[in-house]
Design a protein around this motif. Sequence first.
Motif, mmCIF file in Angstrom:
data_model
loop_
_atom_site.group_PDB
_atom_site.id
_atom_site.type_symbol
_atom_site.label_atom_id
_atom_site.label_comp_id
_atom_site.label_asym_id
_atom_site.label_seq_id
_atom_site.Cartn_x
_atom_site.Cartn_y
_atom_site.Cartn_z
ATOM 1 N N ARG A 182 0.931 -1.184 -0.132
ATOM 2 C CA ARG A 182 -0.047 -0.101 -0.104
ATOM 3 C C ARG A 182 0.858 1.375 0.029
ATOM 4 N NH1 ARG A 182 -5.124 -1.320 -0.014
ATOM 5 N NH2 ARG A 182 -6.090 0.894 0.691
ATOM 6 N N GLU A 183 1.535 1.381 -1.043
ATOM 7 C CA GLU A 183 2.448 2.389 -1.073
ATOM 8 C C GLU A 183 2.541 3.013 -2.606
ATOM 9 O OE1 GLU A 183 6.431 0.956 1.513
ATOM 10 O OE2 GLU A 183 6.508 0.863 -0.780
ATOM 11 N N ILE A 184 2.653 4.378 -2.521
ATOM 12 C CA ILE A 184 2.475 5.183 -3.707
ATOM 13 C C ILE A 184 4.019 6.025 -4.007
ATOM 14 C CG2 ILE A 184 1.383 6.756 -5.245
ATOM 15 C CD1 ILE A 184 -1.166 5.944 -3.922
ATOM 16 N N HIS A 185 4.605 5.976 -4.910
ATOM 17 C CA HIS A 185 5.989 6.511 -4.971
ATOM 18 C C HIS A 185 5.788 7.517 -6.346
ATOM 19 C CE1 HIS A 185 8.281 3.859 -2.399
ATOM 20 N NE2 HIS A 185 7.333 2.972 -2.908
ATOM 21 N N CYS A 186 6.167 8.732 -6.394
ATOM 22 C CA CYS A 186 6.286 9.848 -7.505
ATOM 23 C C CYS A 186 7.545 10.382 -7.458
ATOM 24 C CB CYS A 186 5.126 10.667 -7.591
ATOM 25 S SG CYS A 186 3.386 10.071 -7.295
ATOM 26 N N LYS A 187 8.246 10.367 -8.779
ATOM 27 C CA LYS A 187 9.292 11.049 -8.882
ATOM 28 C C LYS A 187 9.210 12.611 -9.508
ATOM 29 C CE LYS A 187 13.892 10.317 -11.355
ATOM 30 N NZ LYS A 187 14.656 9.434 -11.983
ATOM 31 N N ILE A 188 9.792 13.391 -8.858
ATOM 32 C CA ILE A 188 9.633 14.935 -9.245
ATOM 33 C C ILE A 188 11.065 15.301 -9.773
ATOM 34 C CG2 ILE A 188 9.100 17.338 -8.848
ATOM 35 C CD1 ILE A 188 6.636 16.124 -7.203
ATOM 36 N N VAL A 189 11.182 15.990 -10.649
ATOM 37 C CA VAL A 189 12.669 16.341 -11.230
ATOM 38 C C VAL A 189 12.937 17.978 -11.200
ATOM 39 C CG1 VAL A 189 14.561 16.246 -12.831
ATOM 40 C CG2 VAL A 189 13.248 14.240 -12.304
ATOM 41 N N TYR A 190 13.635 18.579 -10.514
ATOM 42 C CA TYR A 190 13.995 20.059 -10.881
ATOM 43 C C TYR A 190 14.780 20.173 -11.748
ATOM 44 C CZ TYR A 190 11.340 21.225 -6.457
ATOM 45 O OH TYR A 190 10.331 21.412 -5.487
ATOM 46 N N TYR A 191 14.583 20.874 -12.805
ATOM 47 C CA TYR A 191 15.293 21.084 -13.968
ATOM 48 C C TYR A 191 15.559 22.512 -14.338
ATOM 49 C CZ TYR A 191 17.034 19.041 -18.505
ATOM 50 O OH TYR A 191 17.448 18.739 -19.761
ATOM 51 N N GLY A 192 16.703 23.134 -15.007
ATOM 52 C CA GLY A 192 16.829 24.243 -15.260
ATOM 53 C C GLY A 192 18.366 24.561 -15.531
ATOM 54 N N PRO A 193 18.810 25.905 -15.990
ATOM 55 C CA PRO A 193 20.243 26.064 -16.160
ATOM 56 C C PRO A 193 20.816 26.035 -14.990
ATOM 57 C CG PRO A 193 19.008 27.987 -16.243
ATOM 58 C CD PRO A 193 17.804 26.885 -16.376
ATOM 59 N N GLY A 194 22.259 26.020 -15.053
ATOM 60 C CA GLY A 194 23.323 25.977 -13.919
ATOM 61 C C GLY A 194 23.166 27.333 -13.157
ATOM 62 N N MET A 195 23.164 27.135 -11.666
ATOM 63 C CA MET A 195 23.187 28.083 -10.938
ATOM 64 C C MET A 195 21.835 28.827 -10.616
ATOM 65 S SD MET A 195 26.125 28.169 -9.499
ATOM 66 C CE MET A 195 26.540 29.850 -8.666
#
Lengths: 164, 192
Positions: B9-22
């Motif tokens: 009874r588990e739900i896993h979601c993956k969220i990625v933070y994307y963008g240019p350097g710094m």
Amino acid sequence: MDPQLTSQIVPIEEVRVIEECLVRLAEDTSGNHILLLDKSGQVIASQGDGNRQDVTALGALIAGTFASSREVAKLLREKDFRQLFTQGVRENIFIALIEDQWILCIIFNKGTHIGLVKVLTKKATDELSLVLERVRDQQKARDDVLGSSFRTSMEDTIDLLFRD
Amino acid sequence: MALINVAAREIHCKIVYYGPGMSGKTSNLQYIHNQVPRDAKGDLLSIATETERTLFFDFLPLDLGKVRGFQTRFHLYTVPGQVLYERTRVAVLNGADGVVFVADSQKHKLEENIRSLRELAVNVTKQNKKFQEFPVVLQYNKRDVPGALPLTTLDKYLNAMGWPRFEATAATNGSGVFDTLKAISKLVISKL
């Protein structure tokens, strides 16, 4: 429902098949720890060292390593690296790809021969790819599993927890 | 792709933070890690260079507890923003359920933002996903920097898709960080 974003639902009966497979592999290889991961790094099942607290981070790192090796393969015009072996001083790690979706990882110590691990892993990945096929084929509606009010409850929890 | 384990009874979601350097991707995760209650978070794992630039990814597991009987977990990742790590970004993006695009509001960063966003579109498409339908939330970060571009300009160049977008100052007082996280989490959940 957008099919490209469809969640992967692993039913109870399939989780049991997976667990049995991992238990057998752990016994036959004397593996210290066995993990079945999704390629996104989520741990589907874990068998072995019960004291291990870092399974989540381990899953993320191993999946990252595998995804990284896939990009190396592309640069070398290789189709895929389907297996990875990492040798440590005390423990070794053997990682094998299941179809294109799951990753099987065996952590074992010096007492076990890598050849044995490879042979038994091949057997296990064949078995697990059948499970994966069944998981992919099943068309159970999400609301059957989660319940219709799940999303509302989830949004309330998000509002409660994610705040300054 | 989110993973639902019915037995556990588990739900896993993956969220990625994307963008240019710094642009402030790691700062977002650091702020979240500092603010979220102890029992709802794991360790913040960073694979960085000696100069604290992200080399592979940052990883922060968040545990939302039981929701309608399901233990719900969000795994937050950042990608390394520097141009040379393009292939590494592809690897981290693998299997993501949603993306926060962290844009740098400074004028001289506009072109880098545009280039990074185009690259994201290519990389999502390569994973056989339709970019137009993929959950994305936009964050205009560094709003406190003097000479930050007006929102209308940023919208014109970065938000042709009309994504939800938030202003933020992730590294200074964390303003906008949780608004962004809430928005992407809800968007991902709506697609489960």
